[in-house]
Design a protein around this motif. Structure first.
Motif, PDB file in Angstrom:
ATOM      1  N   PHE A 399      59.575 -12.251   6.432  1.00 51.06           N
ATOM      2  CA  PHE A 399      58.295 -12.834   6.000  1.00 51.06           C
ATOM      3  C   PHE A 399      57.520 -11.844   5.135  1.00 51.06           C
ATOM      4  CE2 PHE A 399      57.321 -11.159  10.342  1.00 51.06           C
ATOM      5  CZ  PHE A 399      56.325 -10.244  10.034  1.00 51.06           C
ATOM      6  N   LYS A 400      56.664 -12.409   4.289  1.00 56.00           N
ATOM      7  CA  LYS A 400      55.790 -11.622   3.432  1.00 56.00           C
ATOM      8  C   LYS A 400      54.416 -11.556   4.079  1.00 56.00           C
ATOM      9  CE  LYS A 400      53.650 -11.588  -1.154  1.00 56.00           C
ATOM     10  NZ  LYS A 400      53.558 -12.254  -2.473  1.00 56.00           N
ATOM     11  N   SER A 401      53.714 -10.462   3.866  1.00 52.28           N
ATOM     12  CA  SER A 401      52.350 -10.343   4.381  1.00 52.28           C
ATOM     13  C   SER A 401      51.411  -9.883   3.275  1.00 52.28           C
ATOM     14  CB  SER A 401      52.281  -9.352   5.552  1.00 52.28           C
ATOM     15  OG  SER A 401      52.654  -8.049   5.129  1.00 52.28           O
ATOM     16  N   VAL A 402      50.185 -10.364   3.349  1.00 57.10           N
ATOM     17  CA  VAL A 402      49.111  -9.897   2.473  1.00 57.10           C
ATOM     18  C   VAL A 402      48.050  -9.285   3.379  1.00 57.10           C
ATOM     19  CG1 VAL A 402      47.345 -10.555   0.808  1.00 57.10           C
ATOM     20  CG2 VAL A 402      49.572 -11.689   0.761  1.00 57.10           C
ATOM     21  N   CYS A 403      47.737  -8.026   3.135  1.00 57.81           N
ATOM     22  CA  CYS A 403      46.833  -7.292   4.025  1.00 57.81           C
ATOM     23  C   CYS A 403      45.521  -6.941   3.313  1.00 57.81           C
ATOM     24  CB  CYS A 403      47.497  -6.005   4.520  1.00 57.81           C
ATOM     25  SG  CYS A 403      48.999  -6.265   5.484  1.00 57.81           S
ATOM     26  N   TYR A 404      44.464  -7.030   4.055  1.00 58.28           N
ATOM     27  CA  TYR A 404      43.139  -6.628   3.584  1.00 58.28           C
ATOM     28  C   TYR A 404      42.275  -6.417   4.819  1.00 58.28           C
ATOM     29  CZ  TYR A 404      41.932 -11.471   4.636  1.00 58.28           C
ATOM     30  OH  TYR A 404      41.750 -12.676   5.272  1.00 58.28           O
ATOM     31  N   GLY A 405      41.084  -5.875   4.633  1.00 58.11           N
ATOM     32  CA  GLY A 405      40.221  -5.739   5.804  1.00 58.11           C
ATOM     33  C   GLY A 405      39.259  -4.584   5.719  1.00 58.11           C
ATOM     34  N   HIS A 406      38.618  -4.335   6.848  1.00 56.10           N
ATOM     35  CA  HIS A 406      37.553  -3.337   6.948  1.00 56.10           C
ATOM     36  C   HIS A 406      38.199  -1.967   7.242  1.00 56.10           C
ATOM     37  CE1 HIS A 406      35.379  -7.049   7.058  1.00 56.10           C
ATOM     38  NE2 HIS A 406      35.771  -7.332   8.291  1.00 56.10           N
ATOM     39  N   ALA A 407      38.753  -1.388   6.207  1.00 53.73           N
ATOM     40  CA  ALA A 407      39.564  -0.181   6.387  1.00 53.73           C
ATOM     41  C   ALA A 407      38.771   0.975   6.988  1.00 53.73           C
ATOM     42  CB  ALA A 407      40.161   0.245   5.039  1.00 53.73           C
ATOM     43  N   GLY A 408      37.482   1.049   6.672  1.00 55.34           N
ATOM     44  CA  GLY A 408      36.674   2.129   7.228  1.00 55.34           C
ATOM     45  C   GLY A 408      36.634   2.116   8.740  1.00 55.34           C
ATOM     46  N   ASP A 409      36.820   0.929   9.343  1.00 60.25           N
ATOM     47  CA  ASP A 409      36.893   0.791  10.796  1.00 60.25           C
ATOM     48  C   ASP A 409      38.320   0.854  11.312  1.00 60.25           C
ATOM     49  OD1 ASP A 409      34.143   0.392  11.225  1.00 60.25           O
ATOM     50  OD2 ASP A 409      34.317  -1.714  10.705  1.00 60.25           O
ATOM     51  N   GLY A 410      39.298   0.978  10.419  1.00 62.50           N
ATOM     52  CA  GLY A 410      40.694   0.886  10.834  1.00 62.50           C
ATOM     53  C   GLY A 410      41.125  -0.541  11.121  1.00 62.50           C
ATOM     54  N   ASN A 411      40.343  -1.510  10.632  1.00 65.94           N
ATOM     55  CA  ASN A 411      40.543  -2.931  10.938  1.00 65.94           C
ATOM     56  C   ASN A 411      41.283  -3.610   9.780  1.00 65.94           C
ATOM     57  OD1 ASN A 411      38.230  -5.678  11.763  1.00 65.94           O
ATOM     58  ND2 ASN A 411      40.424  -5.483  12.072  1.00 65.94           N
ATOM     59  N   LEU A 412      42.555  -3.948  10.016  1.00 63.97           N
ATOM     60  CA  LEU A 412      43.396  -4.529   8.970  1.00 63.97           C
ATOM     61  C   LEU A 412      43.759  -5.964   9.332  1.00 63.97           C
ATOM     62  CD1 LEU A 412      44.645  -3.447   6.306  1.00 63.97           C
ATOM     63  CD2 LEU A 412      46.765  -3.087   7.587  1.00 63.97           C
ATOM     64  N   HIS A 413      43.375  -6.911   8.466  1.00 56.88           N
ATOM     65  CA  HIS A 413      43.763  -8.308   8.647  1.00 56.88           C
ATOM     66  C   HIS A 413      45.131  -8.519   8.008  1.00 56.88           C
ATOM     67  CE1 HIS A 413      39.792  -8.759  10.073  1.00 56.88           C
ATOM     68  NE2 HIS A 413      39.192  -8.890   8.903  1.00 56.88           N
ATOM     69  N   VAL A 414      46.068  -8.990   8.820  1.00 58.78           N
ATOM     70  CA  VAL A 414      47.452  -9.172   8.370  1.00 58.78           C
ATOM     71  C   VAL A 414      47.714 -10.667   8.214  1.00 58.78           C
ATOM     72  CG1 VAL A 414      49.878  -8.687   8.849  1.00 58.78           C
ATOM     73  CG2 VAL A 414      48.093  -7.105   9.671  1.00 58.78           C
ATOM     74  N   ASN A 415      47.825 -11.128   6.985  1.00 55.80           N
ATOM     75  CA  ASN A 415      48.105 -12.534   6.720  1.00 55.80           C
ATOM     76  C   ASN A 415      49.598 -12.705   6.476  1.00 55.80           C
ATOM     77  OD1 ASN A 415      45.372 -14.300   6.004  1.00 55.80           O
ATOM     78  ND2 ASN A 415      45.123 -12.087   5.902  1.00 55.80           N
ATOM     79  N   ILE A 416      50.259 -13.373   7.401  1.00 58.33           N
ATOM     80  CA  ILE A 416      51.700 -13.613   7.298  1.00 58.33           C
ATOM     81  C   ILE A 416      51.903 -14.948   6.585  1.00 58.33           C
ATOM     82  CG2 ILE A 416      53.819 -13.997   8.604  1.00 58.33           C
ATOM     83  CD1 ILE A 416      52.585 -12.149  10.769  1.00 58.33           C
ATOM     84  N   ILE A 417      52.622 -14.912   5.473  1.00 59.67           N
ATOM     85  CA  ILE A 417      52.730 -16.055   4.569  1.00 59.67           C
ATOM     86  C   ILE A 417      54.035 -16.799   4.815  1.00 59.67           C
ATOM     87  CG2 ILE A 417      52.657 -16.779   2.159  1.00 59.67           C
ATOM     88  CD1 ILE A 417      50.140 -15.287   3.199  1.00 59.67           C
ATOM     89  N   LYS A 418      53.939 -18.123   5.001  1.00 60.59           N
ATOM     90  CA  LYS A 418      55.138 -18.926   5.222  1.00 60.59           C
ATOM     91  C   LYS A 418      55.949 -19.092   3.942  1.00 60.59           C
ATOM     92  CE  LYS A 418      56.767 -23.187   7.420  1.00 60.59           C
ATOM     93  NZ  LYS A 418      57.633 -23.750   6.382  1.00 60.59           N
TER      94      LYS A 418
END
Length: 497
Positions: A399-418
């Protein structure tokens, strides 16, 4: 001796009823609203606020969690704490599950009526009750849109910092229930850091205030903070007292392109080690920006070939000369990495456009493909390891993922793409990969969710972060508050418990 006897009785009652809790949870999805109960609810609220038609039930049966739809048997729209109290008393009498429903912007399924029953919309509790300019506090009902509250206090020269990406549509009550964060949580903290006191209707129908409207409180157990982040499983919030801050008058915003995503992650910790605390520090992979620019009109960011990621960095305060010095120091840090030209947002319009782009990333990803979003968080120095591990796990399971998020907090949103992944692999391989992502996250001293909560979709991964003892302790707390398990059942706790 007496206290020990009480504790023994309490624990015996808990373990004696534990199997009953599980049975109720699994049977309640088949329970119906009887004509008798329907009439009592109508007598209480009035026919205008009781809905059983399919269109309304479907509308309130979903949030922003993937493509799930769980219509309740009936949708209720109470006006105040008293009506909610009476509803919960009836729910206990008839053993009907009640699911609190806010703005339905959640990403973990916390507001899904997975066992039908009563969908309890809080939309009529939508007033800002008081802005206390002398004590820098605001008292609000839960159905107030977060951005509306932020703008209302801003007009008074005050600042409520919590700014989830969905701030234009999410509600304060949901923010409290999920302990929402946002871009500026980095410097200012998350929702829990601003909640002073709560009016809560308990699952039994009792109405309490959890604390006091004071900045310090060491009086007994902290029930206020227990409610924050409890995802509507321990009580229904009907009033919120929030701490406010004086408003800052200036900010500087930079967009830094990195040729290597791993170096963008490395730069996050380096900025802090250089002595700078930004008000926001956001990470976006290239796909996140590309997709957003195509999805949102009026946003254009030129990205050179080879650029893999960006950091959006903000510093704020009241003295422009200090902010410029901080921006220069940030530049001296990021220039140690392979970067392209840094974009300074010079005007309010440019700043708003960059923030609009960042806040629209989630919707842009969703518009491209069916997806699953995981809300990982690690100590910020471990971000490069986490990102590399996520990509490796994706390769392993296809699977492919697109990642973004509040990096300063160490908080990464991992969007797994179908994308073009087969339905079978999506159903069988992706959950195994997600488990490995969470195992990696916990091994890096992180945890499963930074701000989205556990809800329905993450509950069966809780064993990764918590021991059996941890989970049983949480379940006992739930039992004390909600002995009949009527309030938002089927959330947070793994199915196997």
């Amino acid at each position: 001796m007496y206290l020990c006897a009480i504790l023994r009785v309490s624990l015996c009652n808990y373990f004696a009823n534990r199997s009953k809790i599980t049975i109720f949870t699994h049977q309640s999805k088949h329970m119906q609203i009887t004509p008798e109960l329907h009439q009592k609810l109508t007598d209480l609220l009035g026919a205008a606020y009781v809905f059983t038609d399919e269109e309304t039930r479907n509308h309130y049966g979903h949030d922003e969690t993937e493509d799930y739809v769980f219509p309740p048997s009936v949708v209720l729209k109470p006006a105040n704490a008293f009506e909610i109290s009476e509803i919960l008393k009836l729910a206990n009498e008839y053993k009907i599950p009640v699911t609190p429903i806010g703005a339905r912007t959640g990403l973990s399924g916390g507001a899904l009526c997975i066992y039908k029953g009563i969908g309890l919309s809080l939309e009529r509790l939508n007033s800002i009750i008081e802005i206390d300019e002398q004590n820098l506090q605001v008292t609000t009902e839960p159905g107030v849109i977060t951005q509306v509250l932020r703008e209302a206090v801003d007009e008074k020269g005050l600042f409520y910092p919590v700014d989830p990406s969905s701030q234009g549509s999410c509600w304060i009550g949901g923010n409290v229930a999920e302990n929402a964060g946002g871009a500026r949580a980095l410097k200012y903290g998350v929702t829990k850091d601003y909640v002073l006191n709560l009016e809560v209707v308990l699952p039994t129908g009792d109405i309490i205030w959890t604390g006091a409207n004071t900045l310090k409180n060491s009086t007994g157990y902290n029930l206020t903070q227990l409610m924050v982040g409890s995802e509507g499983t321990l009580g229904i919030i009907t009033k919120v007292v929030l701490k406010l801050l004086p408003r800052n008058s200036h900010n500087v915003l930079l967009l830094v392109p990195f040729y290597k995503a791993s170096q963008a992650c490395e730069a996050v910790s380096a900025i802090f080690r250089a002595g700078i605390t930004p008000s926001a520090l956001e990470f976006m992979e290239r796909d996140a920006i590309d997709w957003t620019c195509r999805y949102v009109d009026g946003i254009s960011v030129v990205i050179k070939d080879g650029v893999e990621a960006h950091l959006l960095i903000e510093v704020d305060g009241n003295y422009p000369e200090i902010l410029l010095l901080e921006a220069e120091k940030i530049l001296s840090v990021v220039e140690q990495f392979q970067i392209d030209d840094v974009l300074f947002a010079d005007t309010v319009d440019e700043k708003n456009a960059l923030w609009k782009m960042r806040r629209a990333v989630g919707e842009a990803v969703k518009s491209n493909s069916v997806y699953k979003e995981e809300d990982t968080v690690v100590p910020r120095y471990e971000l490069p390891t986490l990102l590399a591990g996520i990509k490796s796990i994706g390769d392993k399971y296809g699977f492919k993922s697109v990642c973004y998020g509040h990096a300063g907090d160490g908080n990464l949103h991992v969007n797994i793409i179908k994308s073009d992944m087969s339905d079978d692999n999506w159903q069988t391989q992706v959950p195994v990969g997600i488990r490995e992502i969470f195992e990696l996250t916990v091994s890096l001293k992180g945890t499963l969710s930074g701000e989205h909560g556990i809800g329905y979709v993450q509950k069966n991964y809780m064993d990764i972060a918590f021991s059996k003892t941890h989970l049983e302790l949480m379940e006992r707390i739930k039992f004390v508050f909600d002995p009949n398990n009527v309030l938002n059942p089927g959330k947070i706790f793994p199915d196997a418990m």
